[in-house]
Write a protein that holds these residues in place. Structure first.
Motif, mmCIF file in Angstrom:
data_model
loop_
_atom_site.group_PDB
_atom_site.id
_atom_site.type_symbol
_atom_site.label_atom_id
_atom_site.label_comp_id
_atom_site.label_asym_id
_atom_site.label_seq_id
_atom_site.Cartn_x
_atom_site.Cartn_y
_atom_site.Cartn_z
ATOM 1 N N ILE A 29 0.840 -1.203 0.000
ATOM 2 C CA ILE A 29 0.000 0.000 0.000
ATOM 3 C C ILE A 29 0.875 1.253 0.000
ATOM 4 O O ILE A 29 0.597 2.213 -0.722
ATOM 5 C CB ILE A 29 -0.964 0.001 1.212
ATOM 6 N N ALA B 193 -5.652 7.691 0.805
ATOM 7 C CA ALA B 193 -5.434 6.260 1.049
ATOM 8 C C ALA B 193 -6.513 5.386 0.425
ATOM 9 O O ALA B 193 -6.220 4.296 -0.063
ATOM 10 C CB ALA B 193 -5.328 6.005 2.543
ATOM 11 N N SER B 194 -7.755 5.827 0.440
ATOM 12 C CA SER B 194 -8.815 4.979 -0.103
ATOM 13 C C SER B 194 -8.628 4.744 -1.599
ATOM 14 O O SER B 194 -8.852 3.628 -2.087
ATOM 15 C CB SER B 194 -10.195 5.579 0.186
ATOM 16 N N PHE C 58 -5.730 2.386 -2.030
ATOM 17 C CA PHE C 58 -6.155 1.026 -1.712
ATOM 18 C C PHE C 58 -6.946 0.427 -2.870
ATOM 19 O O PHE C 58 -6.726 -0.723 -3.257
ATOM 20 C CB PHE C 58 -6.987 1.023 -0.421
ATOM 21 N N VAL D 293 -6.381 -1.441 9.076
ATOM 22 C CA VAL D 293 -7.159 -0.564 8.202
ATOM 23 C C VAL D 293 -7.147 0.858 8.747
ATOM 24 O O VAL D 293 -6.925 1.815 8.004
ATOM 25 C CB VAL D 293 -8.607 -1.087 8.022
ATOM 26 N N ILE E 66 -5.241 2.804 6.043
ATOM 27 C CA ILE E 66 -6.187 3.168 4.997
ATOM 28 C C ILE E 66 -7.056 4.342 5.415
ATOM 29 O O ILE E 66 -6.966 5.427 4.874
ATOM 30 C CB ILE E 66 -7.095 1.984 4.595
ATOM 31 N N SER E 67 -7.897 4.117 6.397
ATOM 32 C CA SER E 67 -8.859 5.163 6.730
ATOM 33 C C SER E 67 -8.223 6.281 7.540
ATOM 34 O O SER E 67 -8.470 7.449 7.270
ATOM 35 C CB SER E 67 -10.057 4.569 7.469
ATOM 36 N N MET F 275 -13.785 3.139 -0.422
ATOM 37 C CA MET F 275 -13.356 2.047 0.457
ATOM 38 C C MET F 275 -14.316 0.862 0.375
ATOM 39 O O MET F 275 -13.869 -0.287 0.339
ATOM 40 C CB MET F 275 -13.264 2.525 1.911
#
Length: 182
Positions: A76, A88-89, A92, A130, A134-135, A150
């Protein structure tokens, strides 16, 4: 002169071989079929040699989960760096689409998914990953567009790992382009 019958010790190589065999067996069948005997048959190592590295299956799964999440983190981060540090979303989603045909990635993701489904400890590890990678913020604090991206990425991730849909690379690119227009 070295004794040709003496076993050469390479503990890290053996440990990695065990983890790779467990991931391969788990991804091709399911986690319940991963036994020390199955790993021994797959690797040529003795069950005692496997137990030397992992006292039980839970310890093996925990290490496999840790390594898989570390590998996912590296993938990632590289995707975010390559794409110019986009949110990030989107990184991803790009990652899920790009890696969906990569056998190693799919095996790693399937093991993570199975682990998170069978044990709340591993689900918590996944949730923490996550949040951290990511979030970064709670679902309530995310923009609706980021949340939609997402959810689509998660849906594609699950569909790929479970073999639910046969989505072509072209369709995935169309999905990405449509979401990027949000």
């Amino acid at each position: 002169m070295e004794n040709p019958y003496k076993r050469k010790k390479a503990p890290e190589e053996s440990k990695q071989l065990i983890l790779e065999a467990a991931a391969e067996i788990g991804a091709s069948a399911d986690w319940h079929q991963v036994t020390f005997q199955a790993i021994a048959d797959h690797t040529g190592l003795s069950k005692g040699g496997i137990i030397h590295h992992f006292r039980n299956k839970e310890e093996l799964l925990e290490e496999l989960m840790r390594q898989s999440l570390a590998e996912l983190t590296a993938w990632i981060r590289e995707e975010k760096r390559t794409a110019g540090n986009e949110i990030a979303s989107i990184a991803f989603l790009r990652f899920v689409i790009k890696k969906s045909d990569d056998i190693h990635y799919r095996r790693t993701m399937k093991v993570i998914m199975q682990a998170a489904l069978v044990n709340t400890q591993y689900k918590k590890m996944w949730d923490n990953w996550v949040t951290e990678n990511i979030s970064g913020v709670s679902v309530a604090d995310q923009s609706i567009n980021s949340l939609i991206i997402m959810l689509v990425a998660d849906g594609l991730w699950c569909a790929d790992n479970m073999g639910v849909y046969d989505i072509s690379a072209q369709q995935k690119a169309q999905i990405l382009n449509k979401l990027l227009s949000l």
